[in-house]
Scaffold this motif. Sequence first.
Motif, PDB file in Angstrom:
ATOM      1  N   LEU A  65       0.854  -1.190   0.000  1.00  0.00           N
ATOM      2  CA  LEU A  65       0.000   0.000   0.000  1.00  0.00           C
ATOM      3  C   LEU A  65       0.888   1.239   0.000  1.00  0.00           C
ATOM      4  CD1 LEU A  65      -2.484   1.792   0.270  1.00  0.00           C
ATOM      5  CD2 LEU A  65      -2.577   1.188   2.700  1.00  0.00           C
ATOM      6  N   THR A  66       1.875   1.243   0.863  1.00  0.00           N
ATOM      7  CA  THR A  66       2.818   2.373   0.917  1.00  0.00           C
ATOM      8  C   THR A  66       3.481   2.572  -0.438  1.00  0.00           C
ATOM      9  OG1 THR A  66       3.203   1.930   3.272  1.00  0.00           O
ATOM     10  CG2 THR A  66       4.819   3.310   2.124  1.00  0.00           C
ATOM     11  N   ALA A  67       3.982   1.496  -1.034  1.00  0.00           N
ATOM     12  CA  ALA A  67       4.644   1.598  -2.344  1.00  0.00           C
ATOM     13  C   ALA A  67       3.667   2.076  -3.418  1.00  0.00           C
ATOM     14  CB  ALA A  67       5.251   0.253  -2.738  1.00  0.00           C
ATOM     15  N   SER A  68       2.415   1.654  -3.315  1.00  0.00           N
ATOM     16  CA  SER A  68       1.437   2.050  -4.334  1.00  0.00           C
ATOM     17  C   SER A  68       1.094   3.531  -4.273  1.00  0.00           C
ATOM     18  CB  SER A  68       0.163   1.210  -4.216  1.00  0.00           C
ATOM     19  OG  SER A  68      -0.617   1.616  -3.105  1.00  0.00           O
ATOM     20  N   LEU A  69       1.410   4.184  -3.169  1.00  0.00           N
ATOM     21  CA  LEU A  69       1.154   5.617  -3.038  1.00  0.00           C
ATOM     22  C   LEU A  69       2.265   6.477  -3.641  1.00  0.00           C
ATOM     23  CD1 LEU A  69      -0.344   5.653   0.560  1.00  0.00           C
ATOM     24  CD2 LEU A  69      -1.568   5.969  -1.608  1.00  0.00           C
ATOM     25  N   ILE A  70       3.378   5.853  -4.044  1.00  0.00           N
ATOM     26  CA  ILE A  70       4.496   6.616  -4.612  1.00  0.00           C
ATOM     27  C   ILE A  70       4.067   7.468  -5.807  1.00  0.00           C
ATOM     28  CG2 ILE A  70       6.708   6.392  -5.836  1.00  0.00           C
ATOM     29  CD1 ILE A  70       7.432   4.179  -3.805  1.00  0.00           C
TER      30      ILE A  70
END
Length: 151
Positions: A65-70
């Motif tokens: 999820l964190t990576a997808s917010l990049i």
Amino acid sequence: MLSVELNDLEKHKGSLIGHSPWKTVTQEMIQAFADATGDHQWIHLDVERARRESPWKSTVAHGFLTASLIPLLNQQVINVQGKSASINYGIDKLRFPAAVKSGSAIRSKMELMDVTRVDDRRTLATYRTTVEIQGEDKPACVAENLVMYVA
């Protein structure tokens, strides 16, 4: 926000591009990501159990999820002009040094590592994106993300 022409992007190689605004990661976002991916581990979703049993004393966001917010965060840092499209070309060296607790604010720090002309229409940019957690020493995520710009 840095606005730069695609042909001038290489001038920023090796430099800090900037930081995005802070974005709060809510429990609702974590739930939606769990539902979309099928990852329903209790450390993400069971608020009461996480308060009692998890090392963070809170539910935490999925690393992906964190990576997808990049992309969302980074588009608030740089505006490359003179392109018809920006394509997510992939991620190298993805790491998750710290967990993002539900309710935490994150932001991206973008550094331009490399710019490569692929052909007359395509330029590949490599950014080091560090996703910082407000009030924490360790970042949530560090990635070399690749963006293909199409003129």
